[in-house]
Scaffold this motif. Structure first.
Motif, mmCIF file in Angstrom:
data_model
loop_
_atom_site.group_PDB
_atom_site.id
_atom_site.type_symbol
_atom_site.label_atom_id
_atom_site.label_comp_id
_atom_site.label_asym_id
_atom_site.label_seq_id
_atom_site.Cartn_x
_atom_site.Cartn_y
_atom_site.Cartn_z
ATOM 1 N N SER A 153 17.214 62.106 -80.445
ATOM 2 C CA SER A 153 17.434 63.482 -80.015
ATOM 3 C C SER A 153 18.925 63.757 -79.947
ATOM 4 O O SER A 153 19.760 62.839 -80.042
ATOM 5 N N SER A 154 19.270 64.997 -79.752
ATOM 6 C CA SER A 154 20.658 65.330 -79.458
ATOM 7 C C SER A 154 21.037 64.681 -78.128
ATOM 8 O O SER A 154 20.206 64.544 -77.236
ATOM 9 N N ILE A 155 22.276 64.266 -78.007
ATOM 10 C CA ILE A 155 22.734 63.611 -76.785
ATOM 11 C C ILE A 155 22.909 64.652 -75.685
ATOM 12 O O ILE A 155 23.505 65.715 -75.898
ATOM 13 N N VAL A 156 22.361 64.354 -74.517
ATOM 14 C CA VAL A 156 22.512 65.219 -73.342
ATOM 15 C C VAL A 156 23.190 64.405 -72.245
ATOM 16 O O VAL A 156 23.219 63.177 -72.298
ATOM 17 N N TYR A 157 23.721 65.085 -71.267
ATOM 18 C CA TYR A 157 24.404 64.372 -70.193
ATOM 19 C C TYR A 157 24.249 65.121 -68.880
ATOM 20 O O TYR A 157 23.943 66.313 -68.837
ATOM 21 N N ALA A 158 24.466 64.385 -67.802
ATOM 22 C CA ALA A 158 24.435 64.972 -66.457
ATOM 23 C C ALA A 158 25.316 64.120 -65.557
ATOM 24 O O ALA A 158 25.527 62.930 -65.807
ATOM 25 N N THR A 159 25.816 64.741 -64.502
ATOM 26 C CA THR A 159 26.677 64.069 -63.537
ATOM 27 C C THR A 159 26.211 64.421 -62.140
ATOM 28 O O THR A 159 25.904 65.575 -61.847
ATOM 29 N N ILE A 160 26.133 63.412 -61.280
ATOM 30 C CA ILE A 160 25.790 63.647 -59.878
ATOM 31 C C ILE A 160 27.053 64.097 -59.159
ATOM 32 O O ILE A 160 28.024 63.352 -59.073
ATOM 33 N N SER A 161 27.027 65.308 -58.651
ATOM 34 C CA SER A 161 28.213 65.880 -58.021
ATOM 35 C C SER A 161 28.462 65.270 -56.653
ATOM 36 O O SER A 161 27.522 64.806 -55.987
ATOM 37 N N PRO A 162 29.713 65.241 -56.197
ATOM 38 C CA PRO A 162 30.002 64.757 -54.838
ATOM 39 C C PRO A 162 29.240 65.531 -53.770
ATOM 40 O O PRO A 162 28.820 64.965 -52.763
#
Length: 359
Positions: free
Chosen positions: A109-118
Motif C-alpha cells: 500500500s501507500s506508506i502512511v504514518y502517525a505520531t503520538i502527540s505529547p
C-alpha cells in the motif's frame, strides 16, 4: 481446406486469449493494494484500518521509524489492527500488503504514518486521563466528592489522600490500598501495601507513581502491575517472579516460572505487542494435548478473567494456533504448537506445548 485452417487459427487465438485473460484475472487481483489509514488513539497506540481486498485471506503489516527500513510486525486476517507499546513523539510509518490462499502477494500500500502527540501522552499518563471530580466518566468506578485537590489524583505537593479518610475508621467506604503478598519475611521491612511501603517508595502518595516520568514506573501503572516483583525482579540479588492473578494456566501440564520477554527478543514468533521488558512469558511441558480442549479452556477462562479476544488462528486441520487477547492497555497471547516454535509446522514425539506471553 484453407477456410478450415483459418477457422482453426481463429479458434486457437480465441482460446489462448481466454486462457491468458483468465490467468491474468486470477493472478493479478492481489496486485491491487489496500488503502490504509493510520491514527494515534492513545498515549501508546496507533490504529490502522484498510479496505477489504477482493480474494485476500490475510494481510501483512510492516512498520518503520525512518521510512526506509521496514519490518513485518503482524500477519492478520482482519481489515485493521492496533499497534501498541509505542513511544510518544516518534513518527511511525506503515505499509500493508495482501495475500491469497495460493500465497500470491499484492503490491505494498501507500506508506502512511502517525505520531503520538505529547498532549495525547499526557492524558494517558494518568490512569484517569483528563477526568476531574465533575466528569461523568468517574461514576463508572468512583463516587467522588470535593477534596483538597481538584483532580482525582492529588496535585504535586498535596499529600492528603483518599486513604486519609477512607481507612475504615472515619468512613465505611474503604479505598483499596494496593495490598500485595510479599511473604512473612518481606513484610517486616516493606509492609504488605504498595501505598505504605517505605523502603523503596518514600512518597507514599498516588502522584508519586501514577504521574511519574520514570519509564519503568510509568509502564507499571499503565499495565496495572499488581506485584512488586514486576519491577523489582531481583531484590537482594534473588530472582523473584509471580504469576498475575488474571492469567489462567491450562491444567494437567507443568508450567515454567514467568520469565522476562526480552529473553526471546528478536524471535520471529514474538510479536511487537509483547516484545519488551514489560511482558512475561511462561510455557508448559510437552505432552499429548487436545487442541479443541485447549481452545475451549482459554475461550472460557480468559473471558471470565475480563480479557477480550482480538484474533484466533484456530483451524481443525492445523497443528498449531494462536489466540490474542486484550484487557485495557494489556495484551496476552497464547500459542498451541507441536513444532519447535509457536506458529511453526511439524510434530514432536513428546507432544504439543503451550506458551503464553502477557503484560
Amino acid at each position: 481446406m484453407k477456410g478450415s485452417k483459418k477457422l482453426a487459427l481463429v479458434i486457437t487465438f480465441v482460446m489462448l486469449s481466454f486462457l491468458t485473460l483468465s490467468f491474468y484475472l486470477h493472478t493479478t487481483w492481489a496486485f491491487i493494494p489496500p488503502e490504509v489509514e493510520a491514527m494515534a488513539v492513545s498515549g501508546t497506540q496507533i490504529q490502522l484500518d484498510w479496505n477489504t481486498v477482493n480474494g485476500a485471506v490475510g494481510y501483512q503489516v510492516f512498520r518503520s521509524t525512518d521510512n526506509e527500513n521496514f519490518a513485518r510486525i503482524r500477519t492478520v486476517r482482519t481489515e485493521g489492527l492496533i499497534d501498541g507499546g509505542l513511544d510518544f513523539g516518534v513518527q511511525y510509518f506503515y505499509k500493508v500488503n495482501a495475500f491469497d490462499d495460493g500465497g500470491n502477494l499484492s503490491d505494498y500500500s501507500s506508506i502512511v504514518y502517525a505520531t503520538i502527540s505529547p498532549e495525547l501522552f499526557e492524558e494517558f499518563r494518568s490512569p484517569h486521563g483528563p477526568y476531574s471530580i465533575d466528569s461523568d466518566g468517574c461514576a463508572a468506578c468512583h463516587s467522588t466528592h470535593a477534596a483538597i485537590s481538584d483532580n482525582l489524583l492529588p496535585d504535586e505537593g498535596v499529600t492528603q489522600l483518599c486513604y486519609s479518610c477512607h481507612d475504615g475508621a472515619r468512613s465505611n467506604i474503604i479505598v483499596p490500598d494496593h495490598k500485595v503478598s510479599y511473604g512473612a519475611i518481606c513484610i517486616d521491612c516493606h509492609t504488605d501495601s504498595m501505598v505504605a511501603e517505605k523502603e523503596r517508595h518514600y512518597n507514599n502518595d498516588c502522584y508519586g507513581c501514577h504521574s511519574s516520568g520514570d519509564k519503568t514506573i510509568f509502564a507499571a501503572t499503565r499495565l496495572q502491575k499488581d506485584s512488586c516483583f514486576s519491577c523489582h525482579s531481583q531484590p537482594h540479588d534473588v530472582y523473584m517472579a509471580s504469576l498475575r492473578g488474571d492469567i489462567p494456566l491450562y491444567p494437567n501440564v507443568q508450567w515454567s516460572r514467568p520469565q522476562n520477554a526480552e529473553v526471546w527478543s528478536g524471535e520471529a514468533w514474538l510479536p511487537s505487542d509483547v516484545n519488551d521488558s514489560n511482558a512475561e512469558i511462561i510455557f508448559s511441558t510437552r505432552t499429548e494435548l487436545n487442541p479443541q480442549d485447549v481452545l475451549e479452556y482459554y475461550s472460557t477462562n480468559m473471558s471470565v478473567a475480563g480479557w477480550r479476544l482480538l484474533e484466533s488462528t484456530y483451524e481443525e486441520t492445523n497443528f498449531h494456533f494462536e489466540l490474542k487477547y486484550s484487557k485495557g492497555n494489556r495484551y496476552a497471547l497464547i500459542w498451541y504448537f507441536s513444532g519447535d516454535d509457536p506458529n511453526s509446522e511439524g510434530s514432536n514425539p513428546e507432544g504439543a506445548r503451550l506458551k503464553m506471553a502477557y503484560h
